[in-house]
Enzyme design. Structure first.
Site, PDB file in Angstrom:
ATOM      1  N   SER A  65       0.784  -1.228   0.000  1.00 60.92           N
ATOM      2  CA  SER A  65       0.000   0.000   0.000  1.00 60.92           C
ATOM      3  C   SER A  65       0.823   1.291   0.000  1.00 60.92           C
ATOM      4  O   SER A  65       1.520   1.576  -0.969  1.00 60.92           O
ATOM      5  CB  SER A  65      -0.958  -0.060   1.189  1.00 60.92           C
ATOM      6  N   GLU A 378     -10.743   6.624   8.487  1.00 60.09           N
ATOM      7  CA  GLU A 378      -9.573   7.098   9.205  1.00 60.09           C
ATOM      8  C   GLU A 378      -9.210   8.450   8.604  1.00 60.09           C
ATOM      9  O   GLU A 378      -9.499   8.719   7.430  1.00 60.09           O
ATOM     10  CB  GLU A 378      -8.419   6.112   9.034  1.00 60.09           C
ATOM     11  N   ALA A 504       2.916   2.751  18.257  1.00 60.71           N
ATOM     12  CA  ALA A 504       3.794   2.056  17.311  1.00 60.71           C
ATOM     13  C   ALA A 504       3.008   1.800  16.036  1.00 60.71           C
ATOM     14  O   ALA A 504       1.853   1.379  16.098  1.00 60.71           O
ATOM     15  CB  ALA A 504       4.258   0.741  17.922  1.00 60.71           C
TER      16      ALA A 504
HETATM   17  C1  G16 Z   1      -2.981   0.448   6.616  1.00 60.98           C
HETATM   18  C2  G16 Z   1      -4.283   0.151   7.318  1.00 60.98           C
HETATM   19  C3  G16 Z   1      -4.901   1.436   7.811  1.00 60.98           C
HETATM   20  C4  G16 Z   1      -3.909   2.171   8.699  1.00 60.98           C
HETATM   21  C5  G16 Z   1      -2.566   2.349   7.973  1.00 60.98           C
HETATM   22  C6  G16 Z   1      -1.486   2.900   8.869  1.00 60.98           C
HETATM   23  O1  G16 Z   1      -3.249   1.276   5.520  1.00 60.98           O
HETATM   24  O2  G16 Z   1      -5.148  -0.517   6.417  1.00 60.98           O
HETATM   25  O3  G16 Z   1      -6.074   1.115   8.506  1.00 60.98           O
HETATM   26  O4  G16 Z   1      -4.395   3.420   9.050  1.00 60.98           O
HETATM   27  O5  G16 Z   1      -2.113   1.111   7.503  1.00 60.98           O
HETATM   28  O6  G16 Z   1      -1.312   2.033   9.949  1.00 60.98           O
HETATM   29  P1  G16 Z   1      -0.146   2.179  10.995  1.00 60.98           P
HETATM   30  O7  G16 Z   1      -0.255   3.557  11.559  1.00 60.98           O
HETATM   31  O8  G16 Z   1      -0.380   1.096  12.004  1.00 60.98           O
HETATM   32  O9  G16 Z   1       1.167   2.027  10.243  1.00 60.98           O
HETATM   33  P2  G16 Z   1      -2.620   0.995   4.095  1.00 60.98           P
HETATM   34  O10 G16 Z   1      -3.310   1.986   3.210  1.00 60.98           O
HETATM   35  O11 G16 Z   1      -1.154   1.216   4.215  1.00 60.98           O
HETATM   36  O12 G16 Z   1      -2.986  -0.434   3.822  1.00 60.98           O
END
Ligand code: G16
Length: 539
Positions: A65, A378, A504
Site C-alpha cells: 500500500s 480514518e 507504534a
Molecule cells: C494500513 C491500514 C490502515 C492504517 C494504515 C497505517 O493502511 O489498512 O487502517 O491506518 O495502515 O497504519 P499504521 O499507523 O499502524 O502504520 P494501508 O493503506 O497502508 O494499507
C-alpha cells in the site's frame, strides 16, 4: 493432504531466521526480501481458513500500500470481503514464526486438529497483487503452498486491494439472493459506473477532477473504469496523473494520499494550478484525500474526516427526506487521529454518535457493523459507509409518499451499490464524493466551510524498539513504557485546546506521533516535543 509434500514445498521458501513476525495493522508488511517464506505460510493459513469455513473462497492480497517500493506485504481477506477474523491473526502469527520447516508442518496439523478442520475437504483461495515487481515472486510462494495443500487457486494478478475484496465477496455470494456482483474486474467497473449514474439521478458533476494515483495500481485501474464511463451522462471529466507503473521506484514517491496527508501539501509533480480540483489515491487505491490550491490562502486538504462528515451529513439528510428517521440507526466511527473539530461537528452539529477505535480499518469496520448505516473513515482517507441488509431492503421496498421521497430512496439505494461494502475503496469513495458534491451543488471550498480543523501535525519517529510502546484507551494513551505518558501529558498541558498521542505503527518500523493545538506553531511545537519524548523512551 500430504505432509511430505507440504514439507518439501516449505523448504523452497525459508523465513529469515531470528526475526519476529507479527500480523499487524494490515497483515505482514516489511522489506519484500523478507517475505517469501511468510507468504508461503500465509498460503497455508488461508488453505485452513477456507476449509474451516466450509470451502468458501478466501482472498490473499499482496501489497504494501502506502509503504515505499522496496516493501511488500500480505494479508488475508475473509469470505464476505472483510478482513481476517482477529482470532485468526494469532494463528497467522504463530504459523509464520515456526522456527523450522518441520515445526511449521507440525503446527499446521496441530492447528487443523484443534480447530476441527477436515483436511480432506475442498478449499479455495484467490489472490491479487499491486504493481510492485516483488509481488510476482511472492505469488509463486503462495501458489506453492496452495498446490501442496490441494487448495484450488485463482490468481487475479494485478488488482487494487478493494477489487480483491470485491471479487472475494462476489465469488462467495454468487447465485444467492445476496449476490454482490459479477465475478470479474469488468463486473466491478460496470457495477460502480451504473450505480454512479443512478446515484447522480440527473445531477451533473461540475469541474474537471485531477487524480494523483501515487504511481500505483490505481492509475491503470481508474483508466479502465473510465472506459466504461460516459462523461456526457455525468459531466465527470477525469485527468489521471502520476500513473507511471513502469518505474517501480516512483511508487508513492512525493505523491499519493499518504504523502499529501502527512506532509499537508500537494504532490511535488505535476503541480496543481490554483483552483483546480484534485484528489490523491495511495499505492493500492484504498485511501482518498481531496485538496485544492486556493488562490488566496494556498493548499487546503479535505481528508478522511472531511469525507466522513460529508457522507454522514448527506446520508442523514436523505434518511430524513425518505421518512426513515428514527427507523435506521446511523453512527460514525473514527480513530484517535480524527481532528477534534470533526468529532465535535459530528456530535454537536450533525447529532450523530461517534465511536473511537484503534487504528486499522479492521477495527473501524467491525464497529460500523453495529449500525444500520455505519460511516467509518480514518483521517488518512481510508474508509467506507456500510449499510445493513435491513437498510438496503427498506430503500428498495418502502413506498414513496412524494417525488422527494422517491428521489431520496433511489439515491440511497444507488449509494448502497456505489459504495464498496467490503472495505475502504478510493475509487468508489471518489465517485461517492462526486455524487454528494453534485447533489449539494458544492465546490471543494463549500465543502471546506462546514467546520474549521484544529491545526495538527503527524510525525514519524524511528526508535530502537517500537514494540516497547503499548497503548490503551483506543490508542489515545500509552501504558508502556512506564512514565512516558506522564511526560506527554505534562507537555500537552502547556498548550491551548491541545491533544497528542503516540503509538507504534503496525505497517512500518517506526512510531507515530499526532498532535493538535489551537495554532499551527503550537501544533508543530507540541508534535516535536512529544516526538523527542518518544525517541528518548524508544530504546
Ligand atoms: C494500513 C491500514 C490502515 C492504517 C494504515 C497505517 O493502511 O489498512 O487502517 O491506518 O495502515 O497504519 P499504521 O499507523 O499502524 O502504520 P494501508 O493503506 O497502508 O494499507
Amino acid at each position: 493432504m500430504d505432509r511430505d509434500a507440504i514439507l518439501a514445498a516449505s523448504k523452497k521458501h525459508d523465513i529469515v531466521p531470528g526475526r519476529v513476525y507479527k500480523y499487524g495493522t494490515a497483515g505482514f508488511r516489511m522489506n519484500a526480501d523478507l517475505l517469501d517464506g511468510v507468504t508461503f505460510r500465509v498460503g497455508l493459513l488461508s488453505a485452513l481458513r477456507s476449509r474451516k469455513l466450509n470451502g468458501q473462497t478466501i482472498g490473499v492480497m499482496i501489497t504494501a500500500s502506502h509503504n515505499p517500493a522496496v516493501d511488500n506485504g500480505v494479508k488475508i481477506v475473509d469470505p464476505m470481503g472483510d478482513m481476517l477474523e482477529q482470532e485468526w491473526e494469532v494463528h497467522a502469527t504463530n504459523l509464520v514464526n515456526a522456527p523450522s520447516h518441520e515445526e511449521l508442518v507440525d503446527y499446521f496439523y496441530k492447528l487443523a486438529d484443534s480447530l476441527k478442520i477436515d483436511l480432506t475437504s475442498p478449499g479455495k483461495v484467490i489472490a491479487g497483487r499491486d504493481t510492485r515487481p516483488s509481488g510476482k515472486t511472492l505469488v509463486t510462494a503462495l501458489a506453492d503452498s496452495l498446490a501442496a495443500t490441494n487448495t484450488a487457486y485463482t490468481d487475479f494478478k494485478i488488482l487494487t486491494t478493494p477489487q480483491l475484496h470485491y471479487l472475494t465477496r462476489c465469488i462467495n455470494t454468487a447465485g444467492t439472493p445476496g449476490s454482490y456482483g459479477e465475478v470479474s474486474e469488468v463486473g466491478y467497473y460496470k457495477k460502480l459506473v451504473e450505480a454512479f449514474y443512478r446515484a447522480l439521478h440527473g445531477r451533473r458533476v461540475s469541474g474537471k477532477l485531477n487524480v494523483d494515483c501515487a504511481n500505483g495500481v490505481g492509475g491503470p485501474k481508474l483508466t479502465e473504469l473510465l472506459k466504461h464511463h460516459d462523461s456526457s451522462k455525468t459531466g465527470l471529466e477525469v485527468r489521471v496523473a502520476n500513473d507511471d507503473v513502469l518505474r517501480p521506484e516512483v511508487l508513492n514517491l512525493d505523491c499519493g494520499a499518504d504523502f499529501v496527508k502527512t506532509r499537508q501539501r500537494a504532490p511535488a509533480s505535476p503541480k496543481p494550478a490554483p483552483g483546480e480540483r484534485w484528489c490523491s489515491l495511495d499505492g493500492d487505491a484504498d485511501r482518498l484525500i481531496y485538496y485544492w490550491i486556493d488562490p488566496d490562502t494556498g493548499f487546503f486538504m479535505l481528508d478522511g474526516d472531511r469525507i466522513a462528515t460529508l457522507a454522514a451529513s448527506f446520508i442523514a439528510d436523505l434518511i430524513r427526506t425518505a421518512g426513515l428517521e428514527g427507523q435506521l440507526r446511523i453512527g460514525l466511527i473514527q480513530t484517535a487521529y480524527a481532528n477534534g473539530s470533526s468529532t465535535k461537528y459530528v456530535e454537536q452539529h450533525l447529532q450523530i454518535p461517534v465511536v473511537c477505535t484503534p487504528t486499522g480499518v479492521k477495527h473501524l469496520h467491525h464497529a460500523a457493523c453495529s449500525y444500520d448505516i455505519g460511516v467509518y473513515f480514518e483521517a488518512n482517507g481510508h474508509g467506507t459507509v456500510l449499510f445493513s441488509q435491513d437498510a438496503l431492503q427498506v430503500f428498495k421496498t418502502k413506498e414513496p409518499q412524494s417525488p422527494a421521497q422517491k428521489d431520496a430512496l433511489d439515491t440511497l439505494s444507488a449509494l448502497g451499490d456505489l459504495i464498496n461494502q467490503t472495505v475502504g475503496d478510493a475509487i468508489s469513495d471518489m465517485l461517492m464524493v462526486e455524487v454528494i458534491l453534485a447533489h449539494k451543488g458544492w465546490s471543494l471550498r463549500d465543502w471546506a466551510m462546514t467546520y474549521q480543523d484544529l491545526p495538527n501535525r503527524l510525525v514519524r519517529v524511528e526508535v530502537g524498539n517500537k514494540d516497547l510502546f503499548r497503548t490503551t484507551d483506543a490508542e489515545r494513551k500509552l501504558s508502556h513504557p512506564e512514565h512516558c505518558q506522564d511526560e506527554i501529558d505534562k507537555v500537552v498541558k502547556k498548550y491551548t485546546n491541545a491533544r497528542s498521542f503516540a503509538r507504534a505503527s503496525g505497517t512500518e518500523n517506526a512510531c507515530r506521533v499526532y498532535a493538535e493545538a489551537a495554532t499551527r506553531s503550537e501544533a508543530d511545537e507540541l508534535a516535536n516535543k512529544v516526538a523527542a519524548i518518544v525517541k528518548a523512551y524508544g530504546g
